[in-house]
Design a protein around this motif. Structure first.
Motif, mmCIF file in Angstrom:
data_model
loop_
_atom_site.group_PDB
_atom_site.id
_atom_site.type_symbol
_atom_site.label_atom_id
_atom_site.label_comp_id
_atom_site.label_asym_id
_atom_site.label_seq_id
_atom_site.Cartn_x
_atom_site.Cartn_y
_atom_site.Cartn_z
ATOM 1 N N THR A 39 -9.289 -83.034 -55.295
ATOM 2 C CA THR A 39 -9.968 -84.289 -54.999
ATOM 3 C C THR A 39 -9.185 -85.416 -55.656
ATOM 4 O O THR A 39 -8.112 -85.202 -56.214
ATOM 5 N N ASP A 40 -9.733 -86.618 -55.611
ATOM 6 C CA ASP A 40 -9.077 -87.745 -56.267
ATOM 7 C C ASP A 40 -9.905 -88.198 -57.469
ATOM 8 O O ASP A 40 -11.039 -87.745 -57.669
ATOM 9 N N ALA A 41 -9.336 -89.083 -58.256
ATOM 10 C CA ALA A 41 -9.975 -89.509 -59.506
ATOM 11 C C ALA A 41 -11.314 -90.201 -59.272
ATOM 12 O O ALA A 41 -12.260 -89.999 -60.033
ATOM 13 N N ARG A 42 -11.418 -90.981 -58.217
ATOM 14 C CA ARG A 42 -12.673 -91.674 -57.956
ATOM 15 C C ARG A 42 -13.778 -90.693 -57.582
ATOM 16 O O ARG A 42 -14.883 -90.728 -58.118
ATOM 17 N N MET A 43 -13.484 -89.801 -56.654
ATOM 18 C CA MET A 43 -14.498 -88.838 -56.205
ATOM 19 C C MET A 43 -14.973 -87.955 -57.357
ATOM 20 O O MET A 43 -16.153 -87.627 -57.452
ATOM 21 N N ALA A 44 -14.073 -87.594 -58.245
ATOM 22 C CA ALA A 44 -14.403 -86.671 -59.343
ATOM 23 C C ALA A 44 -15.429 -87.246 -60.314
ATOM 24 O O ALA A 44 -16.016 -86.497 -61.089
ATOM 25 N N THR A 45 -15.673 -88.551 -60.250
ATOM 26 C CA THR A 45 -16.630 -89.163 -61.170
ATOM 27 C C THR A 45 -17.987 -89.443 -60.530
ATOM 28 O O THR A 45 -18.891 -89.911 -61.212
ATOM 29 N N THR A 46 -18.129 -89.143 -59.254
ATOM 30 C CA THR A 46 -19.385 -89.467 -58.582
ATOM 31 C C THR A 46 -20.468 -88.441 -58.916
ATOM 32 O O THR A 46 -20.176 -87.261 -59.126
ATOM 33 N N PRO A 47 -21.708 -88.868 -58.945
ATOM 34 C CA PRO A 47 -22.808 -87.928 -59.213
ATOM 35 C C PRO A 47 -22.883 -86.803 -58.173
ATOM 36 O O PRO A 47 -23.186 -85.660 -58.523
ATOM 37 N N GLU A 48 -22.573 -87.105 -56.913
ATOM 38 C CA GLU A 48 -22.619 -86.088 -55.866
ATOM 39 C C GLU A 48 -21.582 -84.994 -56.114
ATOM 40 O O GLU A 48 -21.883 -83.800 -55.953
ATOM 41 N N PHE A 49 -20.384 -85.398 -56.489
ATOM 42 C CA PHE A 49 -19.332 -84.424 -56.778
ATOM 43 C C PHE A 49 -19.727 -83.544 -57.951
ATOM 44 O O PHE A 49 -19.626 -82.311 -57.887
ATOM 45 N N LEU A 50 -20.192 -84.177 -59.010
ATOM 46 C CA LEU A 50 -20.589 -83.416 -60.199
ATOM 47 C C LEU A 50 -21.730 -82.462 -59.889
ATOM 48 O O LEU A 50 -21.760 -81.324 -60.384
ATOM 49 N N GLU A 51 -22.643 -82.873 -59.040
ATOM 50 C CA GLU A 51 -23.754 -82.009 -58.616
ATOM 51 C C GLU A 51 -23.235 -80.795 -57.850
ATOM 52 O O GLU A 51 -23.687 -79.662 -58.065
ATOM 53 N N ILE A 52 -22.279 -81.008 -56.953
ATOM 54 C CA ILE A 52 -21.686 -79.905 -56.187
ATOM 55 C C ILE A 52 -21.013 -78.906 -57.124
ATOM 56 O O ILE A 52 -21.212 -77.691 -57.006
ATOM 57 N N ILE A 53 -20.226 -79.411 -58.058
ATOM 58 C CA ILE A 53 -19.500 -78.532 -58.980
ATOM 59 C C ILE A 53 -20.475 -77.722 -59.833
ATOM 60 O O ILE A 53 -20.308 -76.504 -60.002
ATOM 61 N N GLU A 54 -21.502 -78.365 -60.352
ATOM 62 C CA GLU A 54 -22.497 -77.642 -61.167
ATOM 63 C C GLU A 54 -23.224 -76.586 -60.352
ATOM 64 O O GLU A 54 -23.503 -75.489 -60.843
#
Length: 155
Positions: free
Chosen positions: A42-57
């Protein structure tokens, strides 16, 4: 009849396409049967979004180990591929999740081929140069228009 060009074309499409509101909640269910260790591009911006973090968790909650490369650049420079291979090429990666714009998804596809077949990405510039399948790839677009999520092509 040419010996280097196939006589017929092959249409390569994804096995499954999910679309619509909330479909990101299906990602852990798609990843789990494929991977014990997932690489995410992914890119640096996407990696900080709540949606991305939710997916990873949610993926981690299924017992899958997750490594993240969050430095994808626009127009996918070769250096991105080299960095991913240097960083994760020594680990067992069972599947790759490309999430973001076209470059993030193209990075997942190219890394898949290099991880599975070795060499340098330059070895695969051109048609009919990929000797075999890559690591399974899951693509999740966050922008519209590239079509990178449904093609086998990487730019």
């Amino acid at each position: 009849m040419s010996t280097t060009t196939p006589d017929m074309g092959i249409l390569r499409q994804p096995k499954t396409v999910l679309f619509g509101p909330g479909k990101r909640h299906q990602i852990p269910h798609i990843v789990r049967p494929l991977a014990e260790h997932l690489l995410v591009t992914t890119d640096a911006r996407m990696a900080t979004t709540p949606e991305f973090l939710e997916i990873i968790e949610a993926i981690k909650a299924t017992g899958v180990d997750v490594s993240i490369y969050a430095e994808a650049e626009p127009d996918l420079p070769r250096e991105d591929v080299v960095q991913v291979i240097e960083r994760f090429g020594h680990t067992q990666v069972d599947a790759i999740l490309g999430i973001g714009g076209g470059s993030c998804m193209d990075l997942a596809k190219v890394v898949s081929i290099v991880l599975a077949n070795g060499g340098d990405v330059r070895d695969y510039y051109g048609e009919f140069l990929v000797p075999g399948p890559g690591v399974p790839v899951i693509t999740v677009p966050t922008t519209g228009g590239t079509g990178a999520e449904v093609t086998c092509i990487s730019v």
